[in-house]
Design a protein around this motif. Sequence first.
Motif, PDB file in Angstrom:
ATOM      1  N   ASP A 261      -4.889  41.535 -29.819  1.00 40.79           N
ATOM      2  CA  ASP A 261      -5.879  41.619 -30.610  1.00 40.79           C
ATOM      3  C   ASP A 261      -6.270  42.836 -31.127  1.00 40.79           C
ATOM      4  OD1 ASP A 261      -6.355  38.705 -30.332  1.00 40.79           O
ATOM      5  OD2 ASP A 261      -7.620  38.859 -28.641  1.00 40.79           O
ATOM      6  N   GLU A 262      -5.876  44.124 -30.326  1.00 38.84           N
ATOM      7  CA  GLU A 262      -6.242  45.324 -30.877  1.00 38.84           C
ATOM      8  C   GLU A 262      -5.290  45.722 -31.849  1.00 38.84           C
ATOM      9  OE1 GLU A 262      -6.401  48.390 -27.815  1.00 38.84           O
ATOM     10  OE2 GLU A 262      -7.458  47.040 -26.390  1.00 38.84           O
ATOM     11  N   THR A 263      -3.841  45.245 -31.966  1.00 45.41           N
ATOM     12  CA  THR A 263      -3.173  45.505 -32.733  1.00 45.41           C
ATOM     13  C   THR A 263      -3.397  44.695 -34.180  1.00 45.41           C
ATOM     14  OG1 THR A 263      -0.877  45.409 -31.405  1.00 45.41           O
ATOM     15  CG2 THR A 263      -0.659  45.101 -33.510  1.00 45.41           C
TER      16      THR A 263
ATOM     17  N   LEU B  20       4.763  27.693 -27.103  1.00 46.10           N
ATOM     18  CA  LEU B  20       4.130  29.363 -27.257  1.00 46.10           C
ATOM     19  C   LEU B  20       3.949  29.915 -28.460  1.00 46.10           C
ATOM     20  CD1 LEU B  20       3.493  31.173 -24.617  1.00 46.10           C
ATOM     21  CD2 LEU B  20       5.601  32.338 -25.019  1.00 46.10           C
ATOM     22  N   PRO B  21       2.860  30.132 -28.872  1.00 43.40           N
ATOM     23  CA  PRO B  21       2.506  30.699 -30.088  1.00 43.40           C
ATOM     24  C   PRO B  21       3.052  32.089 -30.029  1.00 43.40           C
ATOM     25  CG  PRO B  21       0.507  30.828 -28.746  1.00 43.40           C
ATOM     26  CD  PRO B  21       1.505  30.063 -27.976  1.00 43.40           C
ATOM     27  N   VAL B  22       3.511  32.593 -31.277  1.00 43.82           N
ATOM     28  CA  VAL B  22       4.152  33.891 -31.396  1.00 43.82           C
ATOM     29  C   VAL B  22       3.414  35.065 -30.715  1.00 43.82           C
ATOM     30  CG1 VAL B  22       4.925  35.464 -33.052  1.00 43.82           C
ATOM     31  CG2 VAL B  22       5.681  33.233 -33.580  1.00 43.82           C
ATOM     32  N   ARG B  23       2.114  35.025 -30.879  1.00 40.39           N
ATOM     33  CA  ARG B  23       1.425  36.127 -30.466  1.00 40.39           C
ATOM     34  C   ARG B  23       1.579  36.355 -29.006  1.00 40.39           C
ATOM     35  NH1 ARG B  23      -4.815  35.767 -31.341  1.00 40.39           N
ATOM     36  NH2 ARG B  23      -4.763  36.889 -29.230  1.00 40.39           N
ATOM     37  N   ASN B  24       1.958  35.448 -27.940  1.00 40.84           N
ATOM     38  CA  ASN B  24       2.132  35.346 -26.690  1.00 40.84           C
ATOM     39  C   ASN B  24       3.490  35.696 -26.377  1.00 40.84           C
ATOM     40  OD1 ASN B  24      -0.755  34.835 -26.363  1.00 40.84           O
ATOM     41  ND2 ASN B  24      -0.306  32.633 -26.094  1.00 40.84           N
ATOM     42  N   ARG B  25       4.458  36.144 -27.261  1.00 37.00           N
ATOM     43  CA  ARG B  25       5.655  36.279 -26.934  1.00 37.00           C
ATOM     44  C   ARG B  25       5.957  37.637 -26.885  1.00 37.00           C
ATOM     45  NH1 ARG B  25       8.950  31.816 -30.960  1.00 37.00           N
ATOM     46  NH2 ARG B  25       7.289  30.357 -30.711  1.00 37.00           N
ATOM     47  N   ASN B  26       6.259  38.348 -25.772  1.00 42.30           N
ATOM     48  CA  ASN B  26       6.369  39.626 -25.466  1.00 42.30           C
ATOM     49  C   ASN B  26       7.581  40.296 -25.042  1.00 42.30           C
ATOM     50  OD1 ASN B  26       3.340  40.110 -26.169  1.00 42.30           O
ATOM     51  ND2 ASN B  26       2.834  39.289 -24.235  1.00 42.30           N
ATOM     52  N   ASP B  27       8.524  39.178 -24.908  1.00 44.62           N
ATOM     53  CA  ASP B  27      10.021  39.711 -24.159  1.00 44.62           C
ATOM     54  C   ASP B  27      10.521  40.716 -25.184  1.00 44.62           C
ATOM     55  OD1 ASP B  27       9.450  37.736 -22.246  1.00 44.62           O
ATOM     56  OD2 ASP B  27      11.031  36.533 -22.952  1.00 44.62           O
TER      57      ASP B  27
ATOM     58  N   CYS C  45       2.921  51.473 -42.287  1.00 44.20           N
ATOM     59  CA  CYS C  45       3.516  50.196 -41.671  1.00 44.20           C
ATOM     60  C   CYS C  45       4.372  50.655 -40.306  1.00 44.20           C
ATOM     61  CB  CYS C  45       4.734  50.082 -42.628  1.00 44.20           C
ATOM     62  SG  CYS C  45       4.113  49.146 -44.280  1.00 44.20           S
ATOM     63  N   ALA C  46       4.787  52.082 -40.385  1.00 44.18           N
ATOM     64  CA  ALA C  46       5.433  52.268 -38.952  1.00 44.18           C
ATOM     65  C   ALA C  46       4.448  52.574 -38.053  1.00 44.18           C
ATOM     66  CB  ALA C  46       6.038  53.564 -39.340  1.00 44.18           C
ATOM     67  N   VAL C  47       3.319  52.858 -38.226  1.00 43.31           N
ATOM     68  CA  VAL C  47       2.044  53.178 -37.377  1.00 43.31           C
ATOM     69  C   VAL C  47       1.720  51.803 -36.719  1.00 43.31           C
ATOM     70  CG1 VAL C  47      -0.242  53.695 -37.022  1.00 43.31           C
ATOM     71  CG2 VAL C  47       1.247  55.272 -38.152  1.00 43.31           C
ATOM     72  N   ALA C  48       1.629  50.748 -37.755  1.00 42.30           N
ATOM     73  CA  ALA C  48       1.254  49.308 -37.510  1.00 42.30           C
ATOM     74  C   ALA C  48       2.135  48.763 -36.455  1.00 42.30           C
ATOM     75  CB  ALA C  48       0.846  48.629 -38.594  1.00 42.30           C
ATOM     76  N   VAL C  49       3.345  48.979 -36.754  1.00 42.11           N
ATOM     77  CA  VAL C  49       4.495  48.122 -35.905  1.00 42.11           C
ATOM     78  C   VAL C  49       4.635  48.894 -34.583  1.00 42.11           C
ATOM     79  CG1 VAL C  49       6.946  47.636 -35.637  1.00 42.11           C
ATOM     80  CG2 VAL C  49       5.920  47.611 -37.868  1.00 42.11           C
ATOM     81  N   ARG C  50       4.455  50.229 -34.406  1.00 44.52           N
ATOM     82  CA  ARG C  50       4.293  50.959 -33.112  1.00 44.52           C
ATOM     83  C   ARG C  50       3.251  50.236 -32.461  1.00 44.52           C
ATOM     84  NH1 ARG C  50       3.478  55.177 -29.812  1.00 44.52           N
ATOM     85  NH2 ARG C  50       5.461  56.276 -29.350  1.00 44.52           N
ATOM     86  N   ASN C  51       1.932  49.854 -32.976  1.00 46.46           N
ATOM     87  CA  ASN C  51       0.826  49.290 -32.361  1.00 46.46           C
ATOM     88  C   ASN C  51       1.328  48.128 -31.544  1.00 46.46           C
ATOM     89  OD1 ASN C  51      -0.594  51.727 -33.075  1.00 46.46           O
ATOM     90  ND2 ASN C  51      -1.672  50.401 -34.736  1.00 46.46           N
ATOM     91  N   ALA C  52       2.046  47.187 -32.249  1.00 42.73           N
ATOM     92  CA  ALA C  52       2.597  46.131 -31.592  1.00 42.73           C
ATOM     93  C   ALA C  52       3.285  46.280 -30.362  1.00 42.73           C
ATOM     94  CB  ALA C  52       3.675  45.281 -32.717  1.00 42.73           C
ATOM     95  N   VAL C  53       3.871  47.399 -30.258  1.00 39.91           N
ATOM     96  CA  VAL C  53       4.401  47.723 -28.922  1.00 39.91           C
ATOM     97  C   VAL C  53       3.721  48.192 -27.887  1.00 39.91           C
ATOM     98  CG1 VAL C  53       6.286  49.076 -27.723  1.00 39.91           C
ATOM     99  CG2 VAL C  53       6.743  48.363 -29.957  1.00 39.91           C
ATOM    100  N   THR C  54       2.403  49.078 -28.484  1.00 40.17           N
ATOM    101  CA  THR C  54       1.790  49.885 -27.343  1.00 40.17           C
ATOM    102  C   THR C  54       0.368  49.235 -27.015  1.00 40.17           C
ATOM    103  OG1 THR C  54       0.859  51.184 -29.393  1.00 40.17           O
ATOM    104  CG2 THR C  54       2.979  51.750 -27.869  1.00 40.17           C
ATOM    105  N   LEU C  55      -0.063  48.024 -28.043  1.00 45.80           N
ATOM    106  CA  LEU C  55      -1.412  47.865 -27.816  1.00 45.80           C
ATOM    107  C   LEU C  55      -1.528  46.215 -27.576  1.00 45.80           C
ATOM    108  CD1 LEU C  55      -3.215  49.497 -30.967  1.00 45.80           C
ATOM    109  CD2 LEU C  55      -3.054  50.326 -28.614  1.00 45.80           C
ATOM    110  N   PRO C  56      -2.421  45.762 -26.813  1.00 47.28           N
ATOM    111  CA  PRO C  56      -2.726  44.544 -26.762  1.00 47.28           C
ATOM    112  C   PRO C  56      -2.768  43.812 -28.382  1.00 47.28           C
ATOM    113  CG  PRO C  56      -4.257  45.305 -25.349  1.00 47.28           C
ATOM    114  CD  PRO C  56      -3.520  46.583 -26.387  1.00 47.28           C
TER     115      PRO C  56
END
Length: 690
Positions: A247-249, A197-204, A234-245
């Motif tokens: 590719d959008e992140t 599993l690539p990292v991009r698909n690890r959402n746990d 940086c904080a905005v970008a990391v939050r995007n990882a939680v809230t966005l798909p």
Amino acid sequence: MSDFVSVASDGDVAVVTIDNPPVNAMSFHVREPLHQALAALRDDPSVAAIVIACAGRTFVAGADITEFGKPVQQPELRAVIAVLEAIAKPTVAAIHGTALGGGLELALGCHFRVADSKAKLGLPEVKLGLLPGGGGTARLPRLVGAEKALGMIVSGAPIGAAEALEAGLVDAMFDGDLLAQTVRFASELVVKGGPFLPVRNRNDRLGKADLAAFDRQAAELAKKARGLEAPIACAVAVRNAVTLPFDETLAAERELFLNLVAGDQSRAQRHLFFAEREAAKGPAKDLSRRKIARVGVIGAGTMGGGIAMAFANGGFPVTLLETSEEALQRGLATIDKNYAVSVARGSLAEDAKRERLGLFKGSTDYADLADCDLIVEAVFEEMAVKQEVFGRLDAVAKPGAILATNTSYLDVNAIAASTSRAQDVVGLHFFSPANVMKLLEIVRAERTAPDALATVVELARGIGKVPVVVGVCHGFVGNRMLAARGAESEALLLEGATPSQVDRVFTEFGWPMGPFQMGDLAGLDIGWRNRKARGLTAVIADALCEQGRFGQKTGSGFYRYENGSRTPVPDAEVEALIRAKAAEKGTTPRAIGADEIIERTLYPLVNEGAKILEEGIAARASDIDVVWVNGYGFPVGKGGPMFWAGLEGAGKIVERLEYWHQHTDRPIFQPATLLRRFAETGSWEAAARP
């Protein structure tokens, strides 16, 4: 495949090795053959697994920042990672040394990461006014969680392999032959079978994120940013990882990165990165270096103790000399206490404290300095006292020992003249607290030997200091310019400003504190003694000192400090004193705006820097910036006073200096010739050419 990327086989495991000395930066000439190699290995049926490793002393330690702000040469890092991430075969990054920035992002494109036990991993882009631009803000939270990723990315501080293993950033940690063990690790993965599993698909980990806690953490970090844009992004970008798909992140990360890289703050911080590297080069590499095995420090007070700690922290045995046993024991007790505080904070292990304390040898006898290779005096700031010390050193120091003075202002040539070995004398101006502050002004006297200078520059880097070589003048670079900055401070008060107003303008500009709060912190009596020695006066500061108001240490100075607090409280008595002194001078108070405060304090600062360049006291404008950012708190996001002059507009600075010179006839406002030339050429380097 190229001089920079090679591929070898170990059974059915392909080993891709990057070899781009000195730090394996991800330059275009690395990315292009790496991209080709990965595409070929992806389609090669004889290859069952891929290991990415690096030659030399480190894994990829970052992107090639000389490429930032220039047209992107394809393939860029994101394209390389995309090819890597799409490979179905197990891919493993073998990390030794440091995996930083683009290097860690490359590793995050692999299915697995293994590390040498001494390796360090991090995303330090924030220190260049940027955020990770190769997917770091999207992938790291998927491995270590959003809050851990936020702390790592906003601080820019790397973590060790053990911490990375515990956090989930690496999958195994090895000692010994890293490459052989990584190949074995990859072979075992092949036997176990996929899918991988690539990292991009690890959402746990993302699904477990507490956004409320994350936002509180981000808000605290924003307070500490003091106007810097990158930590917020940086904080905005990391939050995007939680809230966005995913590719959008990635797309949002790229947009934030491009905005930052084009901005003044990142330009300023990248300028400082190269400026520190240039300043640290020192004299020519082909010069010999003197061996430094033991260091002597004369004076166990605040400065001497801190200097001794700086050398002990760097692993050097230290002989600490004082005039009396009582003063010596007091100094050693303070050093012990300082280390104990570090242990209590968790920044130093107890065994490391014992090891460092074991490096100290106390003495009250100058003869005990005879085996020292470098001796630093940190005694009272008076010429006669320092000359007496150097005269005594002349009699006991061994031939070739470097004799250094920690003077902040005094003439190093005159100090050197009190010895028969002027070629061995150099200034080492540490900044307080010397064991913490990074800047070290290295003062080159008229007769300082080139090899002595080269030795102390290299030594400074070895003990974690940022060295800048400067020439001899009163106050050298930093304190001479500080005097120019402060020359109008009392005039501003007498004309209607208050200490808190001036300090607020400075903190809004980005300084950690204003000049009056800084004076209270340092101790107003220090400047008072210095003025009296030179026959100078400062109406308000002298009056405060005459009342015993020396700043924080006495509970009052320009401000009050209640019940031992370090928080400044505006004091009506001080404001009444200011008004009384203004009345004595016949000055009518008026409203003074922020622009005027900046013009009358920071414009003279730049002007004095230009004079220093004209006189050859500093070799480069960027050296002055390094001094002011690392020693005096000039805002990092503005790049230092000489870089900021370009942002502010040198023509504007000249015009306003001329205005204030016309209205006050004070020399600090007379524009320097080099500043005028800078206004014409737009470059300090061009302005300095004959």
